[in-house]
Motif scaffolding. Structure first.
Motif, PDB file in Angstrom:
ATOM      1  N   ARG A  47       0.853  -1.119  -0.076  1.00 50.65           N
ATOM      2  CA  ARG A  47      -0.046   0.079   0.057  1.00 50.65           C
ATOM      3  C   ARG A  47       0.790   1.395   0.058  1.00 50.65           C
ATOM      4  O   ARG A  47       1.053   1.769   0.992  1.00 50.65           O
ATOM      5  CB  ARG A  47      -1.121   0.111   1.236  1.00 50.65           C
ATOM      6  CG  ARG A  47      -1.941  -1.088   1.181  1.00 50.65           C
ATOM      7  CD  ARG A  47      -2.821  -1.134   2.526  1.00 50.65           C
ATOM      8  NE  ARG A  47      -3.770   0.004   2.608  1.00 50.65           N
ATOM      9  CZ  ARG A  47      -4.735   0.246   2.043  1.00 50.65           C
ATOM     10  NH1 ARG A  47      -5.202  -0.597   0.867  1.00 50.65           N
ATOM     11  NH2 ARG A  47      -5.508   1.619   2.042  1.00 50.65           N
ATOM     12  N   SER A  48       1.405   1.562  -1.041  1.00 45.48           N
ATOM     13  CA  SER A  48       2.258   2.723  -1.318  1.00 45.48           C
ATOM     14  C   SER A  48       2.243   3.260  -2.761  1.00 45.48           C
ATOM     15  O   SER A  48       2.053   2.717  -3.711  1.00 45.48           O
ATOM     16  CB  SER A  48       3.637   2.076  -0.868  1.00 45.48           C
ATOM     17  OG  SER A  48       4.509   3.361  -1.383  1.00 45.48           O
ATOM     18  N   GLU A  49       2.111   4.511  -2.731  1.00 49.79           N
ATOM     19  CA  GLU A  49       2.135   5.413  -4.098  1.00 49.79           C
ATOM     20  C   GLU A  49       3.485   5.812  -4.469  1.00 49.79           C
ATOM     21  O   GLU A  49       3.896   6.422  -5.340  1.00 49.79           O
ATOM     22  CB  GLU A  49       1.606   6.716  -3.989  1.00 49.79           C
ATOM     23  CG  GLU A  49       2.015   7.683  -2.586  1.00 49.79           C
ATOM     24  CD  GLU A  49       1.108   8.736  -2.428  1.00 49.79           C
ATOM     25  OE1 GLU A  49       1.560   9.864  -1.750  1.00 49.79           O
ATOM     26  OE2 GLU A  49      -0.049   8.865  -3.005  1.00 49.79           O
ATOM     27  N   ALA A  67       2.416   3.230  -8.929  1.00 47.78           N
ATOM     28  CA  ALA A  67       0.990   2.829  -8.223  1.00 47.78           C
ATOM     29  C   ALA A  67       0.233   4.122  -8.026  1.00 47.78           C
ATOM     30  O   ALA A  67       0.553   5.206  -7.493  1.00 47.78           O
ATOM     31  CB  ALA A  67       1.468   2.046  -6.954  1.00 47.78           C
ATOM     32  N   TYR A  69      -3.768   5.279  -6.191  1.00 46.85           N
ATOM     33  CA  TYR A  69      -4.506   4.738  -5.212  1.00 46.85           C
ATOM     34  C   TYR A  69      -5.905   4.750  -5.782  1.00 46.85           C
ATOM     35  O   TYR A  69      -6.243   5.850  -6.252  1.00 46.85           O
ATOM     36  CB  TYR A  69      -4.518   5.630  -3.861  1.00 46.85           C
ATOM     37  CG  TYR A  69      -5.561   5.106  -2.843  1.00 46.85           C
ATOM     38  CD1 TYR A  69      -5.628   4.056  -2.002  1.00 46.85           C
ATOM     39  CD2 TYR A  69      -6.617   5.997  -2.603  1.00 46.85           C
ATOM     40  CE1 TYR A  69      -6.567   3.739  -1.145  1.00 46.85           C
ATOM     41  CE2 TYR A  69      -7.481   5.720  -1.427  1.00 46.85           C
ATOM     42  CZ  TYR A  69      -7.431   4.660  -0.726  1.00 46.85           C
ATOM     43  OH  TYR A  69      -8.458   4.230   0.103  1.00 46.85           O
ATOM     44  N   TYR A  76      -4.006  -0.151  -3.952  1.00 45.35           N
ATOM     45  CA  TYR A  76      -3.038   0.597  -4.893  1.00 45.35           C
ATOM     46  C   TYR A  76      -2.856  -0.125  -6.456  1.00 45.35           C
ATOM     47  O   TYR A  76      -2.186  -1.371  -6.029  1.00 45.35           O
ATOM     48  CB  TYR A  76      -1.944   1.058  -4.276  1.00 45.35           C
ATOM     49  CG  TYR A  76      -1.854   2.048  -3.109  1.00 45.35           C
ATOM     50  CD1 TYR A  76      -1.445   3.352  -3.427  1.00 45.35           C
ATOM     51  CD2 TYR A  76      -2.288   1.818  -1.890  1.00 45.35           C
ATOM     52  CE1 TYR A  76      -1.601   4.415  -2.498  1.00 45.35           C
ATOM     53  CE2 TYR A  76      -2.165   2.652  -0.977  1.00 45.35           C
ATOM     54  CZ  TYR A  76      -1.854   4.125  -1.334  1.00 45.35           C
ATOM     55  OH  TYR A  76      -2.280   5.016  -0.093  1.00 45.35           O
TER      56      TYR A  76
END
Length: 366
Positions: A47-49, A67, A69, A76
């Motif tokens: 879960r990371s941009e 990535a 969201y 993501y």
């Protein structure tokens, strides 16, 4: 159709809003395909941009995407446009924009390029799966020779490319000689640093310290001394002094300090040492410390009295420890006062003779 349009729009926004680490050239290829997926590290969805996926054919980048969201799915997603030719084998790499580097990971996911194809969608995303690459490690071990002569620090398990520092320390009585591996000397200094690229087994060599024991007699030719020589640290040494005729042994000294009053002296060697056997001279047949010879006071400051002699007409001599007569008088009285105020401080030998016997005593002048 809506899902396809959403994927294309998302890829367009990603391209416009973010600066990718990899920058493929889409104009080199007429064909493309898309992939919609999520990123997993060691089986855990990320879960990371900050993560970017790059698609590669060999070493050539064929597409990249960061990535994004999606709040509807709370996930993501990677919306990746891939360029290529039918049948190209595509592999993947990951870049962390927060760390500014590619993590030490290997891709578990691959795909085959199909013109206008699609791998994954929002409902069933493709998994860009990666696993952590365990670093290659090597064992660094060492021993000492001879046994218990020293110790070595710095051994253990090291990652490939790490710096290892081996330090050898000698135990008391030993000196470091060198560090060897496979019979070859790799260092003569006790600290050795190197980059680890393989297993190593070192041997730290030490040698037992050797010391010189020298013996002498004072004065010269006053005695025969033995026991000097070269000794290893911790060895036992025995020195012996045999006085020559008319000389009496007084003590063994080291740097002026008395270490023994016996003619035979044994000790453990831990350093270089110079031993001196000190003797004093007497010019008589036999030293006689009988009650017929009294000296008072002793030690002496300015004078002393020789008293209680059995008869008069005695001869009095005073010797220094080298056997030199520094005072002489004949026909001394039964109680003779002797002035020693001009004597140098030290030990002297008083000899009293009546022609038949000789009596000897030592005095110390302060």
């Amino acid at each position: 159709m809506k899902k396809y349009l959403f994927a294309v729009l998302s890829m367009f926004l990603c391209f416009v809003l973010n600066a990718n680490h990899w920058e493929p050239n889409p104009y080199q290829y007429e064909n493309n395909m898309i992939s919609v997926g999520v990123v997993k590290f060691d089986g855990v969805e990320q879960r990371s941009e900050n993560l970017e996926i790059g698609a590669f054919c060999g070493d050539e980048c064929r597409g990249s995407s960061i990535a994004m969201y999606n709040s509807n799915f709370d996930r993501y997603f990677i919306f990746l446009m891939i360029y290529g030719n039918e049948g190209n084998e595509i592999s993947f790499r990951v870049y962390d924009h927060q760390q500014g580097a590619e993590p030490e990971m290997e891709s578990l996911s691959f795909m085959v390029f199909h013109i206008n194809g699609q791998e994954g969608d929002i409902d069933n995303p493709f998994e860009f799966a990666f696993s952590t690459i365990e670093p290659t490690t090597y064992e660094i071990t060492a021993s000492v020779a001879p046994e218990n002569s020293g110790e070595v620090s710095g051994t253990g398990t090291y990652a490939e490319g790490a710096t290892c520092e081996i330090e050898a320390k000698a135990h008391e009585g030993y000196t470091f000689v060198n560090l060897m591996e496979n019979g070859n000397v790799v260092a003569t200094e006790n600290v050795y640093s190197f980059q680890v690229t393989e297993n190593h087994y070192f041997v730290a060599n030490f040698e037992l310290n050797q010391y010189e024991v020298s013996v002498s007699a004072s004065p010269d030719n006053s005695a025969t001394v033995s026991g000097g020589g070269t000794y290893g640290h911790g060895s036992n040494c025995t020195v012996i002094a045999v006085p020559n005729e008319h000389w009496h042994f007084e003590n063994w000294t080291v740097n002026g300090q008395v270490v023994s009053a016996e003619t035979e002296y044994s000790f453990v060697v831990t350093e270089n040492v110079e031993l001196t056997a000190n003797l004093y001279f007497y010019d008589g047949v036999e030293e006689n410390d009988n009650e017929n010879l009294f000296i008072c006071p002793n030690p002496v400051c300015d004078y002393f009295v020789v008293s209680n002699m059995t008869s008069e007409n005695n001869e009095l001599k005073i010797f220094d420890l080298n056997g030199k007569i520094i005072y002489s008088k004949v026909n001394v009285s039964a109680e003779e006062e002797v002035n020693v105020s001009d004597f140098a401080k030290g030990t002297y030998v008083v000899e009293l003779s009546d022609g038949n016997s000789v009596r000897v005593a030592k005095i110390v002048v302060h």
